[in-house]
Design an enzyme around this catalytic site. Structure first.
Site, short mmCIF file in Angstrom:
data_model
loop_
_atom_site.label_atom_id
_atom_site.label_comp_id
_atom_site.label_asym_id
_atom_site.label_seq_id
_atom_site.Cartn_x
_atom_site.Cartn_y
_atom_site.Cartn_z
N PHE A 139 -7.40 -7.70 6.81
CA PHE A 139 -8.77 -6.76 6.58
C PHE A 139 -10.00 -7.69 6.16
O PHE A 139 -9.63 -8.62 5.29
CB PHE A 139 -8.79 -5.84 5.45
CG PHE A 139 -9.93 -4.83 5.18
CD1 PHE A 139 -9.76 -3.73 6.26
CD2 PHE A 139 -10.47 -5.04 4.08
CE1 PHE A 139 -10.92 -2.81 5.87
CE2 PHE A 139 -11.69 -4.13 3.72
CZ PHE A 139 -11.84 -3.00 4.80
N ASP A 216 -1.08 -6.04 0.62
CA ASP A 216 -2.38 -5.03 0.54
C ASP A 216 -1.67 -3.91 1.11
O ASP A 216 -1.64 -4.12 2.30
CB ASP A 216 -3.31 -5.76 1.55
CG ASP A 216 -4.60 -4.93 1.53
OD1 ASP A 216 -4.62 -3.59 1.19
OD2 ASP A 216 -5.88 -5.25 1.78
N TYR A 241 -8.88 5.66 -2.68
CA TYR A 241 -9.61 6.71 -1.90
C TYR A 241 -9.15 6.83 -0.53
O TYR A 241 -9.91 7.63 0.17
CB TYR A 241 -10.98 6.23 -2.05
CG TYR A 241 -11.43 4.69 -1.61
CD1 TYR A 241 -11.24 4.48 -0.29
CD2 TYR A 241 -11.34 3.59 -2.53
CE1 TYR A 241 -11.60 3.14 0.06
CE2 TYR A 241 -11.47 2.52 -1.97
CZ TYR A 241 -11.65 2.08 -0.71
OH TYR A 241 -11.84 0.77 -0.15
N LYS A 242 -8.30 6.47 -0.12
CA LYS A 242 -7.74 6.71 1.44
C LYS A 242 -6.86 7.95 1.40
O LYS A 242 -7.18 8.89 1.48
CB LYS A 242 -7.26 5.38 2.36
CG LYS A 242 -8.41 4.57 2.22
CD LYS A 242 -8.12 2.97 2.87
CE LYS A 242 -9.27 2.12 2.97
NZ LYS A 242 -9.14 0.84 3.12
N ARG A 391 -10.86 4.83 16.11
CA ARG A 391 -9.66 4.77 15.45
C ARG A 391 -9.59 6.20 14.84
O ARG A 391 -10.50 6.90 14.32
CB ARG A 391 -10.13 3.91 14.02
CG ARG A 391 -8.81 3.47 13.52
CD ARG A 391 -8.86 2.43 12.14
NE ARG A 391 -9.66 3.32 11.24
CZ ARG A 391 -9.76 2.69 10.05
NH1 ARG A 391 -9.44 1.30 9.78
NH2 ARG A 391 -10.62 3.10 9.23
#
Ligand SMILES: *Cc1c(COP(=O)(O)O)cnc(C)c1O
Length: 417
Positions: A139, A216, A241-242, A391
């Site tokens: 990322f 991660d 928050y995902k 995505r």
């Protein structure tokens, strides 16, 4: 439904498949716990920002009224100071495979990763080990952080070149690590392809090279089964928050293996991470255990919402959530094969469900940011990933198979013009 105008037999068969999968889904009723799932919108981006739970609105209102409004400053002593560790322990138990005392809620993922990488370097403490290893599909924040730390510390970066449609392998990590390696930073799930890395195998490879690993877990926390203690991971961080539905900007989590806690040396020495913070004494001495990872005042407000999801996960179990996740992505691939591949689209994700997390990416030369903006205008919400990927993220507790079919139909309609 937006696909009602499609009348071919193959389309009807897919519609029946989606209805059947929803009817047999043992987790289907969890969808009712989320705000907005009774609308015709197709949400395929819960891996960027999870939907809110209905109870979150009540939990936050009650917090403002009773805890903040009622207890005022007394709230810190009565409850809030202990919250980062209490929620961390629940997260460790429900999601991370981490025994108590090793996980804490703090900062943002970016800041947590910075602190963990620096703590890992401090734990290695060997001037001959001057290389940081990461992969090209990591990322952006991970890549930038490591570039900055390499400058600060005079270290060398060793990049693993990863296939953008797949992800980093044990063999690649073995080849890139050795007596010069200090720390390896990787994502368990690649944010673009969804590739699921072999966390245990890679951790072992890093340890065999005498180095430490920082994982991660942003795209894996709440979507796949994780066993940090079992794999003997050194350090890990992730978003809330995902798949954990903590809300925009909710704080991150940090995991430090208890083996490293006694000598934990993180770089941002603040009063909240100090032993006996309220003595306000001269000089910094870290608090014992994972609490020494804190720096400033914890974002209590931001950690309220994730507790609702952790309760649901404990009830449903990560094993059942992972099973549904694999079925959701498998169904998305089935629809991709039927509808999008014939139009020239390419699957930029692993084909085997066990090798990916809870999203897939579909590439087509005609996909642009404008394609996705147009989909958003029609209440179909995937994500755009440059240069031409769409995505499709599937949150096991809130996404239905019908929602997947509806979203894929809208993507097909854009390709058919
Ligand atoms: C979403 C995500 C991040 C985000 O980091 P923040 O500090 O919360 O902005 C980091 N890493 C990965 C792999 C992600 O998917």
């Amino acid at each position: 439904m937006s696909i009602d105008h499609q009348h071919t037999g193959a389309d009807q068969a897919l519609r029946q498949r989606a209805d059947g999968l929803d009817a047999q889904d043992p987790l289907a009723h969890y969808r009712d716990h989320f705000i907005g799932t009774d609308t015709p919108l197709s949400y395929l981006d819960g891996n960027s920002l999870g939907r809110p739970l209905k109870r979150t609105a009540d939990d936050i209102a009650a917090f403002i009224r009773d805890e903040w409004g009622g207890r005022l400053i007394r709230g810190w002593d009565e409850k809030w100071l202990g919250l980062p560790q209490a929620i961390g322990d629940q997260l460790g138990r429900a999601v991370l495979g981490a025994a108590p005392g090793q996980t804490i809620i703090a900062d943002s993922t970016t800041v947590v990763l910075y602190k963990l990488i620096r703590a890992a370097l401090a734990a290695v403490a060997d001037p001959d080990r001057n290389e940081l290893v990461l992969d090209t599909e990591n990322f952006p924040t991970d890549r930038y952080l490591v570039e900055g730390i390499a400058l600060e510390e005079g270290l060398t970066l060793r990049w693993i070149e990863t296939d953008p449609a797949a992800g980093v392998t044990v063999e690649q990590v073995r080849a890139a690590t050795g007596p010069r390696t200090a720390v390896v930073l990787l994502s368990q799930i690649a944010y673009r392809s969804g590739h699921l890395a072999d966390l245990a195998g890679i951790t072992k490879a890093v340890h065999d090279a005498g180095a430490l690993v920082v994982w991660d877990l942003c795209h894996s926390a709440g979507s796949v089964e994780i066993n940090l203690d079992g794999a003997d991971v050194d350090f890990a961080a992730g978003c809330t928050y995902k798949y954990l539905n903590g809300g925009p900007g909710s704080p991150a989590f940090a995991y430090v293996n208890q083996r490293h806690l006694a000598s934990l040396n993180q770089p941002i020495w603040g009063w909240m991470g100090r032993k006996d913070a309220f003595d306000m004494a001269a000089g910094y001495e870290p608090a014992p255990g994972i609490r020494g990872f804190l720096s400033g005042t914890p974002a209590i407000f931001g950690m309220l919402a994730m507790q609702g999801t952790l309760d649901l996960i404990e009830e449903a179990s990560m094993a059942a959530i992972r099973t549904k996740s694999e079925m959701l992505t498998a169904f998305a691939v089935e629809v991709f094969d039927a509808w999008l591949a014939p139009l020239g689209a390419r699957l930029a994700s692993p084909r085997k469900p066990g090798e990916r997390g809870s999203h897939i990416t579909v590439d087509h030369p005609d996909f642009t940011k404008a394609t996705v903006e147009d989909l958003w205008d029609g209440d179909v919400i995937p994500d755009f990933r440059a240069p031409h990927g769409i995505r499709v993220g599937l949150s096991p507790l809130s996404t239905s198979f019908g929602e997947v079919l509806q979203g894929m139909a809208a993507i097909r309609d854009r390709l058919q013009g």
